[in-house]
Design an enzyme around this catalytic site. Sequence first.
Site, PDB file in Angstrom:
ATOM      1  N   ASP A 154       2.579 -12.410   0.108  1.00 25.44           N
ATOM      2  CA  ASP A 154       3.740 -12.064   0.914  1.00 25.44           C
ATOM      3  C   ASP A 154       4.227 -13.367   1.541  1.00 25.44           C
ATOM      4  O   ASP A 154       3.636 -13.872   2.494  1.00 25.44           O
ATOM      5  CB  ASP A 154       3.334 -11.043   1.984  1.00 25.44           C
ATOM      6  CG  ASP A 154       4.488 -10.679   2.911  1.00 25.44           C
ATOM      7  OD1 ASP A 154       5.474 -11.438   2.962  1.00 25.44           O
ATOM      8  OD2 ASP A 154       4.386  -9.648   3.599  1.00 25.44           O
ATOM      9  N   LYS A 157      13.784 -12.620   4.629  1.00 24.23           N
ATOM     10  CA  LYS A 157      14.249 -13.439   5.761  1.00 24.23           C
ATOM     11  C   LYS A 157      15.387 -14.396   5.362  1.00 24.23           C
ATOM     12  O   LYS A 157      16.358 -13.968   4.794  1.00 24.23           O
ATOM     13  CB  LYS A 157      13.075 -14.209   6.352  1.00 24.23           C
ATOM     14  CG  LYS A 157      11.898 -13.314   6.778  1.00 24.23           C
ATOM     15  CD  LYS A 157      12.140 -12.591   8.078  1.00 24.23           C
ATOM     16  CE  LYS A 157      10.870 -11.928   8.580  1.00 24.23           C
ATOM     17  NZ  LYS A 157      11.114 -10.949   9.628  1.00 24.23           N
ATOM     18  N   TYR A 206       0.706  -7.793   8.712  1.00 22.22           N
ATOM     19  CA  TYR A 206       2.011  -7.128   8.832  1.00 22.22           C
ATOM     20  C   TYR A 206       2.819  -7.461   7.590  1.00 22.22           C
ATOM     21  O   TYR A 206       3.083  -8.632   7.307  1.00 22.22           O
ATOM     22  CB  TYR A 206       2.759  -7.608  10.082  1.00 22.22           C
ATOM     23  CG  TYR A 206       4.081  -6.904  10.268  1.00 22.22           C
ATOM     24  CD1 TYR A 206       4.164  -5.667  10.891  1.00 22.22           C
ATOM     25  CD2 TYR A 206       5.268  -7.471   9.786  1.00 22.22           C
ATOM     26  CE1 TYR A 206       5.386  -5.008  11.038  1.00 22.22           C
ATOM     27  CE2 TYR A 206       6.491  -6.821   9.933  1.00 22.22           C
ATOM     28  CZ  TYR A 206       6.539  -5.595  10.559  1.00 22.22           C
ATOM     29  OH  TYR A 206       7.744  -4.938  10.703  1.00 22.22           O
TER      30      TYR A 206
END
Length: 438
Positions: A243, A270, A162
């Site tokens: 990532d 984030k 993801y």
Amino acid sequence: MAAEVVSALDVAVQDARATYAAARPVSAAQAAAAAKVLPAGSTRSVLDFEPFPFRVAAASGARLHDVDGFTYVDLLGDYTAGLLGHDPPEVAAAVEETLARGWAVGAIGDGEHRLAELLCERFPSVDQIRFTNSGTEANLMAIQLARFVTGRRRVLVCQGGYHGGLLYFGSGGSALQMPFDFAMATYNDLASVAAHFADPDDLPACVLLEPMMGAGGVIRATEEFLTGVRRLCTEHGTRLIFDEVMTSRMSTGGAQLRLGVTPDLTTLGKYLGGGLTFGAFGGSADDMGAFDPARGGALTHGGTFNNNAFTMRAGAAAVEHVLTAEALDALFARGEALRARLVAVIGDRPLTVTGWGSMVGVHAMAPPVRRPEDLVAADPAVAELVFHGLLAEGFYMAKRGLIALSLALDDDDLDAFVTAFTRVIDDLTHRSLLPSEP
Ligand code: PLP
């Protein structure tokens, strides 16, 4: 026998949902009203759960207070974006400063330079950085940059990965997937990556992966896998993109610093924006020079809110004053200790705890969990019972089993959580709801 176990589980799930719903009439009404204007009553699918997600009235420290008067210890930490807790004073001060100095200026401020300096100092792979509005956008930019600098098309990703709503490679993800030329490898299976490097005339532009899969199941990469992928990329001029939207929390320089494996490009997101909307991508000065006309760069990187004054100052304040090496190391150690305690509590019951540092995954299946494909064996009914059991005890984690510790949690919170977790799974055991066979 198997059918009885399945139906007993179903009944238990229905009971848990009914008990939850009966105690939360205000959330129920708000959820129903919201569903008229928001599909499923929300605007972030991962927050949905049955029968309806509670509505938050206020949040502080590591606590969420819902509109029906319940308080939860927040173990989800906004899927890692809430690492700082809900109201860190350093971030509040940066926001207040921005309120006083104005925003939406459509010009360059001081925050982006400061935040860029701080992040370039920290991440071994990052000489230069650019900001975006989300981790999804950061990954899209990194992919396109890799394709541009290599002159190649193909993007190698791992099954179950993801990397944002438009870059999801698990079940159900394909309808919204960006129409890139994707190729698929298996996480923690180096041969499956190497197979895509066999034809020298058809090499991938980049490999995009997380050093530990977050949404894919909180599954760590083996050292052999990561160093092997690094070697393949180096040998073939393929850009390795880490990532680190979630894993950057593993140290001041992310998972890459803790592991000693340096990618070519890194994406971030984030909590590094202090809990405000944030994303970033960075890499070598050479590659990032593609965005600098003075160095012959041809790419433009738009984004109205790329340098939004709130995030830039909030992120810089968070990195400089809160996210110290000591704080991140202590959080990492706290997660390792919590995982060990959960493993001990579970014993030989069919539950598996995965993760690394302050990210923990609890899966309703017996080990091993080495890649997302293994999770097909997990039992969603058991997972939901654990989730609802913990909610009833006053602890909020992801329904899919993710725990992402925040700096606002203390030892008493975690002690209480281990006690509650023990009670919940003991209860399931006594009710014969933890089937040991699929
Ligand atoms: N990459 C990873 C590893 C993520 O976990 C996420 C979000 O959860 C993203 C990218 C996308 O970030 P955002 O939700 O900010 O677009």
